[in-house]
Scaffold this motif. Structure first.
Motif, PDB file in Angstrom:
ATOM      1  N   ILE A   9       2.094 -40.031 -12.518  1.00  0.00           N
ATOM      2  CA  ILE A   9       2.338 -38.983 -13.508  1.00  0.00           C
ATOM      3  C   ILE A   9       1.041 -38.597 -14.203  1.00  0.00           C
ATOM      4  N   ILE A  10       0.251 -39.579 -14.597  1.00  0.00           N
ATOM      5  CA  ILE A  10      -1.020 -39.285 -15.263  1.00  0.00           C
ATOM      6  C   ILE A  10      -1.950 -38.537 -14.323  1.00  0.00           C
ATOM      7  N   PHE A  11      -2.068 -39.006 -13.073  1.00  0.00           N
ATOM      8  CA  PHE A  11      -2.921 -38.318 -12.107  1.00  0.00           C
ATOM      9  C   PHE A  11      -2.422 -36.901 -11.841  1.00  0.00           C
ATOM     10  N   GLY A  12      -1.126 -36.749 -11.694  1.00  0.00           N
ATOM     11  CA  GLY A  12      -0.562 -35.433 -11.410  1.00  0.00           C
ATOM     12  C   GLY A  12      -0.812 -34.440 -12.528  1.00  0.00           C
ATOM     13  N   VAL A  13      -0.607 -34.873 -13.763  1.00  0.00           N
ATOM     14  CA  VAL A  13      -0.812 -33.963 -14.895  1.00  0.00           C
ATOM     15  C   VAL A  13      -2.290 -33.626 -15.042  1.00  0.00           C
ATOM     16  N   LEU A  14      -3.168 -34.636 -14.933  1.00  0.00           N
ATOM     17  CA  LEU A  14      -4.603 -34.372 -15.041  1.00  0.00           C
ATOM     18  C   LEU A  14      -5.096 -33.462 -13.920  1.00  0.00           C
ATOM     19  N   ALA A  15      -4.635 -33.693 -12.704  1.00  0.00           N
ATOM     20  CA  ALA A  15      -5.048 -32.849 -11.585  1.00  0.00           C
ATOM     21  C   ALA A  15      -4.573 -31.415 -11.786  1.00  0.00           C
ATOM     22  N   LEU A  16      -3.346 -31.235 -12.257  1.00  0.00           N
ATOM     23  CA  LEU A  16      -2.847 -29.878 -12.524  1.00  0.00           C
ATOM     24  C   LEU A  16      -3.667 -29.183 -13.600  1.00  0.00           C
ATOM     25  N   VAL A  17      -3.929 -29.872 -14.691  1.00  0.00           N
ATOM     26  CA  VAL A  17      -4.669 -29.261 -15.803  1.00  0.00           C
ATOM     27  C   VAL A  17      -6.093 -28.906 -15.383  1.00  0.00           C
ATOM     28  N   ILE A  18      -6.773 -29.838 -14.719  1.00  0.00           N
ATOM     29  CA  ILE A  18      -8.153 -29.574 -14.301  1.00  0.00           C
ATOM     30  C   ILE A  18      -8.195 -28.476 -13.235  1.00  0.00           C
ATOM     31  N   GLY A  19      -7.271 -28.491 -12.284  1.00  0.00           N
ATOM     32  CA  GLY A  19      -7.245 -27.475 -11.238  1.00  0.00           C
ATOM     33  C   GLY A  19      -6.986 -26.082 -11.789  1.00  0.00           C
ATOM     34  N   ILE A  20      -6.032 -25.960 -12.690  1.00  0.00           N
ATOM     35  CA  ILE A  20      -5.739 -24.654 -13.291  1.00  0.00           C
ATOM     36  C   ILE A  20      -6.905 -24.185 -14.146  1.00  0.00           C
TER      37      ILE A  20
END
Length: 80
Positions: A9-20
């Protein structure tokens, strides 16, 4: 919720935020570099070659981060 789900969950949220954020930042730079005729203005020839190259790489990296973030969040939901 176990440790694996929390990490996903932490990786997924961080990856989404950084990617966007990467995709929005590059799009903003391209938008403000355009002149009234729609062409991009550069200082010199070298920057006209290197800037789009690096921006395309960062846009690709942002897209991959968004994709990996969605996959990680889907796995975290599936593992619950």
């Amino acid at each position: 919720m176990n440790r694996d789900n929390a990490v996903l969950i932490i990786f997924g949220v961080l990856a989404l935020v950084i990617g966007i954020a990467l995709k929005l930042f590059i799009g903003r730079r391209r938008f403000y570099r355009r002149n009234s005729l729609g062409g991009e203005g550069f200082k010199n020839y070298r920057s006209s070659l290197l800037t789009p190259f690096w921006e395309n790489l960062l846009t690709l990296a942002g897209g991959l981060l968004v994709f990996l973030g969605i996959i990680a969040l889907a796995f975290a939901k599936w593992m619950l």
